[in-house]
Scaffold this motif. Structure first.
Motif, mmCIF file in Angstrom:
data_model
loop_
_atom_site.group_PDB
_atom_site.id
_atom_site.type_symbol
_atom_site.label_atom_id
_atom_site.label_comp_id
_atom_site.label_asym_id
_atom_site.label_seq_id
_atom_site.Cartn_x
_atom_site.Cartn_y
_atom_site.Cartn_z
ATOM 1 N N ALA A 1 7.623 -14.741 -0.048
ATOM 2 C CA ALA A 1 7.678 -13.441 0.330
ATOM 3 C C ALA A 1 8.635 -12.978 1.717
ATOM 4 N N GLU A 2 8.924 -14.065 2.246
ATOM 5 C CA GLU A 2 10.111 -13.911 3.796
ATOM 6 C C GLU A 2 11.064 -13.333 3.212
ATOM 7 N N LEU A 3 11.533 -13.549 2.308
ATOM 8 C CA LEU A 3 12.780 -13.133 1.472
ATOM 9 C C LEU A 3 12.708 -11.796 0.199
ATOM 10 N N ALA A 4 10.714 -11.997 -0.252
ATOM 11 C CA ALA A 4 11.719 -10.535 -1.400
ATOM 12 C C ALA A 4 10.467 -9.327 -0.671
ATOM 13 N N GLY A 5 9.948 -9.853 0.131
ATOM 14 C CA GLY A 5 9.273 -8.440 0.847
ATOM 15 C C GLY A 5 7.685 -8.712 -0.032
ATOM 16 N N SER A 6 7.394 -7.447 0.259
ATOM 17 C CA SER A 6 6.325 -6.538 -0.522
ATOM 18 C C SER A 6 6.005 -7.198 -2.506
ATOM 19 N N ALA A 7 7.313 -6.926 -1.842
ATOM 20 C CA ALA A 7 7.909 -7.301 -3.940
ATOM 21 C C ALA A 7 7.693 -9.077 -4.299
ATOM 22 N N PHE A 8 6.964 -9.810 -3.037
ATOM 23 C CA PHE A 8 6.830 -10.766 -3.656
ATOM 24 C C PHE A 8 6.462 -11.609 -4.917
ATOM 25 N N THR B 1 16.785 -7.649 1.698
ATOM 26 C CA THR B 1 17.578 -7.034 0.733
ATOM 27 C C THR B 1 17.772 -7.120 -1.232
ATOM 28 N N SER B 2 19.192 -7.382 -2.125
ATOM 29 C CA SER B 2 18.847 -6.889 -3.176
ATOM 30 C C SER B 2 18.563 -8.683 -3.204
ATOM 31 N N VAL B 3 20.007 -9.349 -2.180
ATOM 32 C CA VAL B 3 20.104 -10.635 -2.323
ATOM 33 C C VAL B 3 19.139 -11.578 -1.748
ATOM 34 N N SER B 4 18.762 -11.214 -0.838
ATOM 35 C CA SER B 4 17.088 -11.617 -0.293
ATOM 36 C C SER B 4 16.124 -12.582 -1.626
ATOM 37 N N PHE B 5 16.573 -11.204 -1.696
ATOM 38 C CA PHE B 5 14.986 -10.962 -3.920
ATOM 39 C C PHE B 5 15.981 -12.392 -4.246
ATOM 40 N N LEU B 6 16.839 -12.218 -4.501
ATOM 41 C CA LEU B 6 17.526 -13.094 -6.459
ATOM 42 C C LEU B 6 17.454 -14.556 -5.116
ATOM 43 N N ALA B 7 17.306 -14.459 -3.833
ATOM 44 C CA ALA B 7 17.277 -16.015 -3.753
ATOM 45 C C ALA B 7 15.838 -16.137 -3.034
ATOM 46 N N ALA B 8 14.495 -15.699 -3.623
ATOM 47 C CA ALA B 8 13.462 -15.523 -3.873
ATOM 48 C C ALA B 8 13.145 -15.967 -5.087
ATOM 49 N N VAL C 1 2.814 -21.564 -19.893
ATOM 50 C CA VAL C 1 1.761 -20.685 -19.559
ATOM 51 C C VAL C 1 0.688 -21.172 -18.178
ATOM 52 N N ILE C 2 0.286 -22.166 -18.220
ATOM 53 C CA ILE C 2 -0.486 -22.155 -16.900
ATOM 54 C C ILE C 2 -0.491 -21.959 -15.838
ATOM 55 N N CYS C 3 0.653 -22.389 -16.274
ATOM 56 C CA CYS C 3 1.902 -22.120 -13.476
ATOM 57 C C CYS C 3 1.850 -20.414 -13.466
ATOM 58 N N VAL C 4 1.910 -19.908 -15.330
ATOM 59 C CA VAL C 4 2.848 -18.756 -15.106
ATOM 60 C C VAL C 4 0.937 -17.639 -13.816
ATOM 61 N N ILE C 5 0.541 -18.459 -15.235
ATOM 62 C CA ILE C 5 -1.307 -17.581 -15.244
ATOM 63 C C ILE C 5 -1.550 -18.127 -13.890
ATOM 64 N N VAL C 6 -1.343 -18.985 -13.453
ATOM 65 C CA VAL C 6 -1.598 -19.527 -11.747
ATOM 66 C C VAL C 6 -1.659 -18.372 -10.563
ATOM 67 N N TYR C 7 -0.203 -19.392 -11.054
ATOM 68 C CA TYR C 7 1.100 -18.673 -9.840
ATOM 69 C C TYR C 7 0.732 -17.158 -9.531
ATOM 70 N N VAL C 8 0.688 -15.918 -10.427
ATOM 71 C CA VAL C 8 0.236 -14.928 -10.335
ATOM 72 C C VAL C 8 -0.761 -14.554 -10.018
ATOM 73 N N PHE C 9 -2.049 -14.793 -10.063
ATOM 74 C CA PHE C 9 -3.623 -14.905 -9.724
ATOM 75 C C PHE C 9 -3.107 -15.150 -8.066
ATOM 76 N N VAL C 10 -2.422 -16.611 -8.313
ATOM 77 C CA VAL C 10 -2.555 -16.670 -6.345
ATOM 78 C C VAL C 10 -1.926 -15.736 -6.163
ATOM 79 N N ALA C 11 -0.725 -15.357 -6.372
ATOM 80 C CA ALA C 11 0.514 -14.233 -5.261
ATOM 81 C C ALA C 11 -0.329 -12.953 -5.137
ATOM 82 N N LEU C 12 -1.090 -12.664 -6.189
ATOM 83 C CA LEU C 12 -1.963 -11.671 -5.919
ATOM 84 C C LEU C 12 -3.221 -11.312 -4.765
#
Length: 443
Positions: free
Chosen positions: A36-43, A190-197, A234-245
């Motif tokens: 979140a620090e590197l990507a902001g609201s697009a995390f 920035t776009s660079v920090s987004f890539l780092a994220a 697949v399991i981790c994708v589901i968990v990560y996206v839901f938790v991030a949201l």
């Protein structure tokens, strides 16, 4: 081969639990705030794009694992592609080092959350002390054998996946929204920090590679290694996206960044108060514990394979027992040192750099030497290489701007390992491992 490698000692469920255990162990708990620090609201999108990049990356490993399942699988994959060479040994060690670095990441995450639970966060020495304590516990559990590791991983993986999912859904229900707070991006995004994220996001998924390092121990490995990799991702994708949201809908970006290393615990507070925060911390402790046990198990097997293949030197240092035990000792000792010396941000960056370099070596090896043999698609391999190169470039540029020392450390590690292996393997390159006397105790 070390007799501790027992065929059919890990079930498909155990292998999936091992992969998810390593990924969820630190990925979501330690890295959400940093991303979140590197990507902001697009995390949140970082986790989605990282999952896509991981899918392309996993393609090579699934193809290789189906064709050549073995204990210490990645080392064997590299040898199939590059032969008994410094490139094989270097990439194999980089993978092992990235896994050990991940262990220190997991350990410090455990220490960070545990310190929050008991109000010890003001004492700087507490986090590494707690982390080293967890590493010692993981060492003890691994000494007990594969069956206990599998049971421990399966049980805690189930607990944490169900617990984290329940917490995320409860957060959605209370917030009545899946939309993250709209807040200005933190300064420096920035776009660079987004890539780092994105590099940290990929690191959060790299735990699937631990499955390949126990290939010959998994039941029906030609079929189940690939299936375990796919299911764990697949399991981790589901968990990560839901938790991030859930985190994004509970806290504004500035508060997520402020919490950083314990963002998930703080995200539970607005909806559930201190009870939710405590439950989240307990889940983090369980998740990191199971993740560390699984990671120690996998990296020790990989180092054992590198030793058996005569790609790295080995000394008993007076210790009794098998190679497996020695590698466990070396693994946890190095992880403990890193836990004490580095903070979470540096650990994550260093681990991501070493992993991406190794990952590039795997994809290029398949594309250049093994594509037809394993039936891999050229376009997918090129896409995987492109993802890795772009992400690695973004992370490197950002760190050169903000923390050039960590880029220097990563470069030094890679160069030192390659030079050492070039020297070590020169008189051994044309010999078969079985023809060389090692003096190791495999009994």
């Amino acid at each position: 081969m070390d007799k501790s490698y027992k065929k059919n000692s890990l079930s498909l469920l155990g292998a999936v639990a091992m992969g998810t255990g390593v990924m969820i162990g630190a990925g979501i708990f330690a890295l959400t705030g940093q991303i979140a620090e590197l990507a902001g609201s697009a995390f949140v999108w970082v986790f989605v794009l990282a999952a896509i990049a991981t899918g392309f990356s996993a393609y090579s490993y699934v193809k290789l694992a189906n064709a050549f399942p073995s204990a210490g699988g990645i080392a064997m994959f590299l040898e199939k592609a590059y032969g008994r060479s410094a490139a094989t040994a270097t990439a194999g060690l980089l993978m092992a080092f990235s896994m050990v670095i991940n262990e220190s990441l997991v350990a410090r995450t455990f220490g960070t959350y545990t310190a929050q639970l008991f109000g010890w966060s003001d004492h700087a020495f507490i986090v590494p002390v707690l982390g080293v304590g967890l590493i010692i516990l993981a060492f003890a559990i691994n000494l007990s054998g594969n069956r206990y590791v599998s049971f421990f991983s399966v049980f805690l993986a189930l607990v944490k996946v169900v617990g984290i999912a329940a917490l995320a859904f409860a957060g959605f229900w209370a917030a009545q929204s899946l939309t993250p707070h709209e807040m200005p991006a933190p300064a420096g995004v920035t776009s660079v920090s987004f890539l780092a994220a994105l590099a940290l996001g990929v690191l959060a998924f790299k735990g699937f590679t631990t499955i390949t390092n126990s290939g010959s121990e998994i039941v029906n490995p030609h079929r189940n290694v690939g299936r375990a990799i796919i299911w764990s991702i697949v399991i981790c994708v589901i968990v990560y996206v839901f938790v991030a949201l859930a985190v994004g809908s509970s806290l504004p970006i500035d508060m997520i960044v402020a919490a950083k290393d314990f963002a998930l615990a703080e995200a539970a507070r607005p909806t559930f108060g201190d009870t939710g925060r405590i439950v989240t911390i307990l889940l983090a402790m369980l998740a990191t514990a199971s993740g560390l046990v699984a990671s120690v198990f996998a990296v020790s097997r990989m180092l054992g394979m590198l030793t058996d293949m005569q790609l790295i030197p080995h000394s008993h240092f007076g210790m009794p027992g098998r190679i497996q035990t020695h590698m466990l000792v070396y693994t946890v000792a190095l992880a403990a040192v890193l836990t004490v010396l580095f903070d979470l941000s540096r650990i994550a960056a260093l681990g991501a750099m070493l992993y991406l370099v190794m990952d590039l070596a795997v994809h290029f090896g398949v594309l250049r030497h093994l594509r037809k043999r394993v039936g891999a698609n050229r376009v997918i391999l090129v896409a995987a290489i492109a993802f890795d190169l772009i992400i690695l470039l973004g992370l490197t540029v950002l760190k050169l701007e903000r923390d050039p020392a960590i880029v220097g450390i990563a470069t030094l590690v890679i160069a030192a390992v390659f030079l050492f292996e070039s020297f070590y393997l020169r008189p051994r390159r044309n010999k078969n491992p079985s023809e060389q006397s090692t003096g190791h105790d495999h009994q």
